[in-house]
Structures are given as C-alpha cells and as structure tokens.
Write a protein that holds these residues in place. Structure first.
Motif, mmCIF file in Angstrom:
data_model
loop_
_atom_site.group_PDB
_atom_site.id
_atom_site.type_symbol
_atom_site.label_atom_id
_atom_site.label_comp_id
_atom_site.label_asym_id
_atom_site.label_seq_id
_atom_site.Cartn_x
_atom_site.Cartn_y
_atom_site.Cartn_z
ATOM 1 N N THR A 83 31.878 19.136 -14.064
ATOM 2 C CA THR A 83 30.775 19.333 -13.807
ATOM 3 C C THR A 83 29.949 19.775 -14.990
ATOM 4 O O THR A 83 30.485 20.368 -15.870
ATOM 5 C CB THR A 83 30.351 20.597 -12.908
ATOM 6 N N ILE A 84 29.082 18.989 -15.562
ATOM 7 C CA ILE A 84 28.108 19.072 -16.529
ATOM 8 C C ILE A 84 27.005 20.532 -16.259
ATOM 9 O O ILE A 84 26.284 20.300 -15.564
ATOM 10 C CB ILE A 84 27.367 18.057 -17.181
ATOM 11 N N ARG A 85 27.444 21.557 -16.755
ATOM 12 C CA ARG A 85 26.546 22.710 -16.378
ATOM 13 C C ARG A 85 25.265 22.774 -17.122
ATOM 14 O O ARG A 85 24.426 23.105 -16.567
ATOM 15 C CB ARG A 85 27.539 23.960 -16.511
ATOM 16 N N GLN A 86 25.365 22.536 -18.437
ATOM 17 C CA GLN A 86 24.148 22.687 -19.158
ATOM 18 C C GLN A 86 24.377 21.797 -20.451
ATOM 19 O O GLN A 86 25.463 21.663 -20.871
ATOM 20 C CB GLN A 86 23.643 23.903 -19.511
ATOM 21 N N ILE A 87 23.339 21.278 -21.158
ATOM 22 C CA ILE A 87 23.303 20.626 -22.582
ATOM 23 C C ILE A 87 22.315 21.510 -23.429
ATOM 24 O O ILE A 87 21.417 21.693 -23.001
ATOM 25 C CB ILE A 87 22.998 19.211 -22.225
ATOM 26 N N PHE A 96 24.246 20.494 -33.934
ATOM 27 C CA PHE A 96 25.485 20.645 -33.143
ATOM 28 C C PHE A 96 24.626 20.303 -31.867
ATOM 29 O O PHE A 96 23.885 21.103 -31.239
ATOM 30 C CB PHE A 96 26.206 21.731 -33.032
ATOM 31 N N ASP A 97 25.189 19.409 -31.127
ATOM 32 C CA ASP A 97 24.751 18.975 -29.596
ATOM 33 C C ASP A 97 25.987 19.368 -28.809
ATOM 34 O O ASP A 97 27.143 18.969 -29.079
ATOM 35 C CB ASP A 97 24.388 17.562 -29.481
ATOM 36 N N MET A 98 25.754 20.376 -27.670
ATOM 37 C CA MET A 98 26.669 20.872 -27.026
ATOM 38 C C MET A 98 26.677 20.575 -25.631
ATOM 39 O O MET A 98 25.456 20.505 -25.238
ATOM 40 C CB MET A 98 26.651 22.567 -27.430
ATOM 41 N N LEU A 99 27.812 20.620 -24.852
ATOM 42 C CA LEU A 99 27.846 20.354 -23.575
ATOM 43 C C LEU A 99 28.851 21.495 -22.899
ATOM 44 O O LEU A 99 29.781 21.718 -23.236
ATOM 45 C CB LEU A 99 28.435 19.119 -23.037
ATOM 46 N N GLU A 100 28.049 22.211 -21.781
ATOM 47 C CA GLU A 100 29.132 23.094 -21.329
ATOM 48 C C GLU A 100 29.540 22.649 -19.948
ATOM 49 O O GLU A 100 28.835 21.970 -19.105
ATOM 50 C CB GLU A 100 28.287 24.373 -20.526
ATOM 51 N N LEU A 101 31.174 22.424 -19.738
ATOM 52 C CA LEU A 101 31.382 21.839 -18.655
ATOM 53 C C LEU A 101 32.116 22.833 -17.697
ATOM 54 O O LEU A 101 32.596 23.638 -18.203
ATOM 55 C CB LEU A 101 32.363 20.694 -19.045
#
Length: 148
Positions: A83-87, A96-101
């Motif tokens: 699940t992608i929680r937030q970007i 830096f482009d970050m994704l919380e999974l």
C-alpha cells in the motif's frame, strides 16, 4: 472472463475510442486528476510520479507491486503488493522524492538505501526526516523508499 455487452469498453462498441486499449475486467482512462490520459498511452517514470503526487493529494488509494527485474534485491520484494501510504515530493526542499509503503502482514520492512528505520540517510538529511513526519522505528510494516 468475457466482457458484458454493456461494459464501458466492450470491443463491439461502434466508437473505436470506447473499445481501444481494453486491459481487463475494469478498463478505464487515466484519472483526470493528475492530467488524465488515453488508455494504452505510455508515460515516463517522472510523469507517472507527478500523476501519483496529484493522486496522493486527492486521497486516491494506491498500491505498488514488487516486480522482479534488473533491480533485483534493490527494492521491494518480487511478487509482493504494498500500500502506498503517502508521497512526499522534493522532501524538505532536498530534491529527494519519497514514498511511504506498507507491507502486508508477515512481510518484513524493506531495508533500502539508508532510509530504513534509523538509517544513515535520515541523519544526513534532517530536512527529509522532518518532511516525512520524523519516522520512528516500529514493527508495523511501514517503511520509506526513495523514488529512484
């Protein structure tokens, strides 16, 4: 599975644009949020990320699939769904482009590129740490990865 004749993109529709690009049980055009797009159109990874940022802002539900490729052992686990929680785009002005999974239950968090819990990248880039909500180590299946 056979398409129902009343399906939006049934292959026997008169209008070619309505039957173009059928991909499965629930075909649809790109959402207008994020710029829209035609079925079957190709976009770059950066264009996809920009759309994902817009979808995140609009609270869309998104998932990611860990595919096996040339990046083997350098990211998500092949065959797992996340699940992608937030970007966070340009986290803290750092580029830096970050994704919380979030991994499903029973899957360990990914340890990747120094962004793991208490990893070196958080210390080296405190602006990213703050922009990502100051993540704290927990055994909750949630983890951050850098877009690249």
């Amino acid at each position: 599975w056979e398409q129902m004749a009343n399906a939006p993109y049934h292959p026997k529709k008169e209008d070619a644009t309505e039957r173009e690009g059928f991909q499965g049980l629930w075909p649809m055009k790109w959402p207008e949020t994020g710029g829209g797009g035609r079925l079957g159109s190709s976009i770059s990874a950066d264009e996809l990320f920009a759309k994902m940022c817009a979808w995140d802002d609009a609270n869309y539900i998104m998932t990611a699939f860990g595919a096996q490729d040339a990046q083997k052992n350098k990211g998500t686990l092949a065959g797992n769904l996340y699940t992608i929680r937030q970007i966070v785009n340009n986290a803290g002005g750092s580029d830096f482009d970050m994704l919380e999974l979030r991994a499903r239950s029973g899957i360990e968090e990914i340890q990747l590129g120094g962004w793991e819990d208490m990893g070196q990248m958080w210390v080296q880039h405190p602006e990213v740490f703050r922009a990502c909500g100051e993540p704290t180590p927990r055994d909750d299946g949630m983890f951050w990865i850098q877009k690249e």
